[in-house]
Design a protein around this motif. Sequence first.
Motif, PDB file in Angstrom:
ATOM      1  N   ASP A  13       0.925  -1.477   0.212  1.00  0.00           N
ATOM      2  CA  ASP A  13       0.098  -0.053  -0.123  1.00  0.00           C
ATOM      3  C   ASP A  13       0.854   1.240  -0.039  1.00  0.00           C
ATOM      4  O   ASP A  13       0.870   1.943  -0.939  1.00  0.00           O
ATOM      5  CB  ASP A  13      -0.963  -0.024   1.204  1.00  0.00           C
ATOM      6  CG  ASP A  13      -0.298  -0.463   2.705  1.00  0.00           C
ATOM      7  OD1 ASP A  13       0.804  -0.692   2.506  1.00  0.00           O
ATOM      8  OD2 ASP A  13      -1.130  -0.237   3.544  1.00  0.00           O
ATOM      9  N   ASN A  16       5.793   3.691   3.517  1.00  0.00           N
ATOM     10  CA  ASN A  16       5.773   4.351   4.993  1.00  0.00           C
ATOM     11  C   ASN A  16       4.921   3.645   5.907  1.00  0.00           C
ATOM     12  O   ASN A  16       5.253   3.295   6.902  1.00  0.00           O
ATOM     13  CB  ASN A  16       5.501   5.624   4.947  1.00  0.00           C
ATOM     14  CG  ASN A  16       6.668   6.884   4.626  1.00  0.00           C
ATOM     15  OD1 ASN A  16       7.813   6.440   4.108  1.00  0.00           O
ATOM     16  ND2 ASN A  16       6.474   7.816   5.027  1.00  0.00           N
ATOM     17  N   ALA A  17       3.742   3.175   5.382  1.00  0.00           N
ATOM     18  CA  ALA A  17       2.720   2.529   6.126  1.00  0.00           C
ATOM     19  C   ALA A  17       3.351   1.062   6.651  1.00  0.00           C
ATOM     20  O   ALA A  17       3.401   0.855   7.660  1.00  0.00           O
ATOM     21  CB  ALA A  17       1.335   2.705   5.315  1.00  0.00           C
ATOM     22  N   TYR A  18       3.921   0.681   5.574  1.00  0.00           N
ATOM     23  CA  TYR A  18       4.329  -0.749   5.983  1.00  0.00           C
ATOM     24  C   TYR A  18       5.597  -0.771   7.048  1.00  0.00           C
ATOM     25  O   TYR A  18       5.588  -1.538   8.126  1.00  0.00           O
ATOM     26  CB  TYR A  18       4.965  -1.290   4.579  1.00  0.00           C
ATOM     27  CG  TYR A  18       5.383  -2.814   4.646  1.00  0.00           C
ATOM     28  CD1 TYR A  18       4.663  -3.859   4.550  1.00  0.00           C
ATOM     29  CD2 TYR A  18       6.640  -2.964   4.899  1.00  0.00           C
ATOM     30  CE1 TYR A  18       5.093  -5.215   4.698  1.00  0.00           C
ATOM     31  CE2 TYR A  18       7.347  -4.252   4.776  1.00  0.00           C
ATOM     32  CZ  TYR A  18       6.305  -5.436   4.782  1.00  0.00           C
ATOM     33  OH  TYR A  18       7.019  -6.748   4.779  1.00  0.00           O
ATOM     34  N   LEU A  20       5.738   1.494   9.560  1.00  0.00           N
ATOM     35  CA  LEU A  20       5.387   1.900  10.714  1.00  0.00           C
ATOM     36  C   LEU A  20       4.502   0.790  11.135  1.00  0.00           C
ATOM     37  O   LEU A  20       4.790   0.501  12.339  1.00  0.00           O
ATOM     38  CB  LEU A  20       4.424   2.972  10.400  1.00  0.00           C
ATOM     39  CG  LEU A  20       5.110   4.424  10.280  1.00  0.00           C
ATOM     40  CD1 LEU A  20       4.050   5.522   9.889  1.00  0.00           C
ATOM     41  CD2 LEU A  20       6.194   4.898  11.362  1.00  0.00           C
ATOM     42  N   GLU A  21       3.948  -0.092  10.440  1.00  0.00           N
ATOM     43  CA  GLU A  21       3.070  -1.169  10.846  1.00  0.00           C
ATOM     44  C   GLU A  21       4.101  -2.285  11.639  1.00  0.00           C
ATOM     45  O   GLU A  21       3.723  -2.894  12.572  1.00  0.00           O
ATOM     46  CB  GLU A  21       2.409  -1.885   9.887  1.00  0.00           C
ATOM     47  CG  GLU A  21       1.332  -2.830  10.272  1.00  0.00           C
ATOM     48  CD  GLU A  21       0.319  -3.269   9.298  1.00  0.00           C
ATOM     49  OE1 GLU A  21       0.382  -2.789   7.936  1.00  0.00           O
ATOM     50  OE2 GLU A  21      -0.210  -4.471   9.445  1.00  0.00           O
ATOM     51  N   PHE A  22       5.066  -2.580  10.857  1.00  0.00           N
ATOM     52  CA  PHE A  22       6.264  -3.651  11.326  1.00  0.00           C
ATOM     53  C   PHE A  22       7.472  -2.983  11.767  1.00  0.00           C
ATOM     54  O   PHE A  22       8.408  -3.627  12.001  1.00  0.00           O
ATOM     55  CB  PHE A  22       6.372  -4.651  10.321  1.00  0.00           C
ATOM     56  CG  PHE A  22       4.939  -5.231   9.493  1.00  0.00           C
ATOM     57  CD1 PHE A  22       4.213  -6.081  10.166  1.00  0.00           C
ATOM     58  CD2 PHE A  22       4.706  -4.831   8.411  1.00  0.00           C
ATOM     59  CE1 PHE A  22       3.203  -6.592   9.648  1.00  0.00           C
ATOM     60  CE2 PHE A  22       3.588  -5.143   7.881  1.00  0.00           C
ATOM     61  CZ  PHE A  22       2.732  -6.267   8.538  1.00  0.00           C
ATOM     62  N   ILE A  23       7.358  -1.940  12.408  1.00  0.00           N
ATOM     63  CA  ILE A  23       8.552  -1.092  12.767  1.00  0.00           C
ATOM     64  C   ILE A  23       9.242  -2.017  13.924  1.00  0.00           C
ATOM     65  O   ILE A  23      10.383  -2.047  13.936  1.00  0.00           O
ATOM     66  CB  ILE A  23       8.126   0.178  13.763  1.00  0.00           C
ATOM     67  CG1 ILE A  23       9.526   1.164  13.729  1.00  0.00           C
ATOM     68  CG2 ILE A  23       7.466   0.140  15.043  1.00  0.00           C
ATOM     69  CD1 ILE A  23       9.713   1.930  12.477  1.00  0.00           C
ATOM     70  N   ASP A  24       8.696  -2.763  14.805  1.00  0.00           N
ATOM     71  CA  ASP A  24       9.236  -3.687  15.784  1.00  0.00           C
ATOM     72  C   ASP A  24      10.371  -4.591  15.053  1.00  0.00           C
ATOM     73  O   ASP A  24      11.218  -5.224  15.508  1.00  0.00           O
ATOM     74  CB  ASP A  24       8.384  -4.636  16.768  1.00  0.00           C
ATOM     75  CG  ASP A  24       7.575  -3.802  17.464  1.00  0.00           C
ATOM     76  OD1 ASP A  24       7.990  -2.533  17.823  1.00  0.00           O
ATOM     77  OD2 ASP A  24       6.616  -3.949  18.154  1.00  0.00           O
ATOM     78  N   GLU A 116       7.482  10.252   8.999  1.00  0.00           N
ATOM     79  CA  GLU A 116       6.438   9.811   9.821  1.00  0.00           C
ATOM     80  C   GLU A 116       7.034   9.167  10.985  1.00  0.00           C
ATOM     81  O   GLU A 116       8.069   8.636  10.918  1.00  0.00           O
ATOM     82  CB  GLU A 116       5.484   9.077   9.155  1.00  0.00           C
ATOM     83  CG  GLU A 116       4.757   9.819   8.177  1.00  0.00           C
ATOM     84  CD  GLU A 116       3.756   9.145   7.458  1.00  0.00           C
ATOM     85  OE1 GLU A 116       2.337   9.077   7.705  1.00  0.00           O
ATOM     86  OE2 GLU A 116       3.971   7.938   6.755  1.00  0.00           O
ATOM     87  N   SER A 118       6.639   6.302  14.743  1.00  0.00           N
ATOM     88  CA  SER A 118       5.805   5.388  15.334  1.00  0.00           C
ATOM     89  C   SER A 118       5.907   5.895  16.908  1.00  0.00           C
ATOM     90  O   SER A 118       7.275   5.775  17.439  1.00  0.00           O
ATOM     91  CB  SER A 118       5.926   4.040  15.116  1.00  0.00           C
ATOM     92  OG  SER A 118       5.359   3.173  15.972  1.00  0.00           O
ATOM     93  N   LYS A 120       5.188   5.126  20.881  1.00  0.00           N
ATOM     94  CA  LYS A 120       4.516   4.250  21.919  1.00  0.00           C
ATOM     95  C   LYS A 120       5.050   4.843  23.545  1.00  0.00           C
ATOM     96  O   LYS A 120       6.074   5.080  23.504  1.00  0.00           O
ATOM     97  CB  LYS A 120       5.093   2.857  21.892  1.00  0.00           C
ATOM     98  CG  LYS A 120       4.019   1.832  22.313  1.00  0.00           C
ATOM     99  CD  LYS A 120       4.815   0.223  21.963  1.00  0.00           C
ATOM    100  CE  LYS A 120       4.007  -0.836  21.803  1.00  0.00           C
ATOM    101  NZ  LYS A 120       4.614  -1.929  21.568  1.00  0.00           N
TER     102      LYS A 120
END
Length: 242
Positions: A13, A16-18, A20-24, A116, A118, A120
């Motif tokens: 998609d 950047n989104a990818y 951030l989603e799997f940043i870990d 961008e 992430s 927590k």
Amino acid sequence: MSNYTIVTLKEVDSTNAYALEFIDSFDDKTVITAHKQTKGRGRYNRRWLSDETSNLYMTIVLKPQNLQNYPFPNLTQYLSVAVCKVFENAFDITPSIKWPNDILVDGYKISGILAESSVKNNKIEGIALGLGVNVNLKQETIDLIDQKATSMYVLKNKNFDVDDVLKRICDEFFENYDEFIQKGFEYIQNDYIKRCGFLGKTITIREENKQYLAQAIDSEGLLLVKDNSGKESKIITGDVLC
Ligand code: BTN
């Protein structure tokens, strides 16, 4: 020279989104690139045209150890200088920077940057530093973009190897990255300012219906402007519209 790892995806998609989603699951200095994005995103919620497979879409994942003095606000400016150097030294293209980080050639946008992060528990877990470069975009596709744009193909009338462009940008970015995060904007100040094509000109700032004279870039990378009444101010966020 720093080491970095490249992860290549066929389609996603948004890199950047990818990221951030799997940043870990990503280490510091991982570069995610995709042949195609189905929902490429730009600044101010704009879309970034990403259907073409012969273009560069990439995200640099950064996980700073020491966030205290990390020059986060200047990261996109550092990347813009690295991209300009690659255009100049490897491809004989003379770009200019539009504050804070758009890259233009003769007023036409060739590259955009979107950072961008992430967060927590109030702590930055990682940064997704996204870059799109119009490499082999043809004029008929560029005509679909809602702003003045160009590509390396249009400028030079030939196709370029996207992987080669990617590698050159990553090498340039990581060569001085560790020093940049130690020294901050000061480290790139001269390189950045000499490429700012809009200084000394009348500009408008996005979302402000007002004209300013763009005067200077200060030691933190902020834009100093003067309005028609002579009042000076510092622009912290926004976009220059020439
Ligand atoms: C801008 O608006 O100028 C920023 C555009 C940034 C586009 C890149 S393409 C790779 C990365 N993934 C995204 O979804 N956006 C950035």
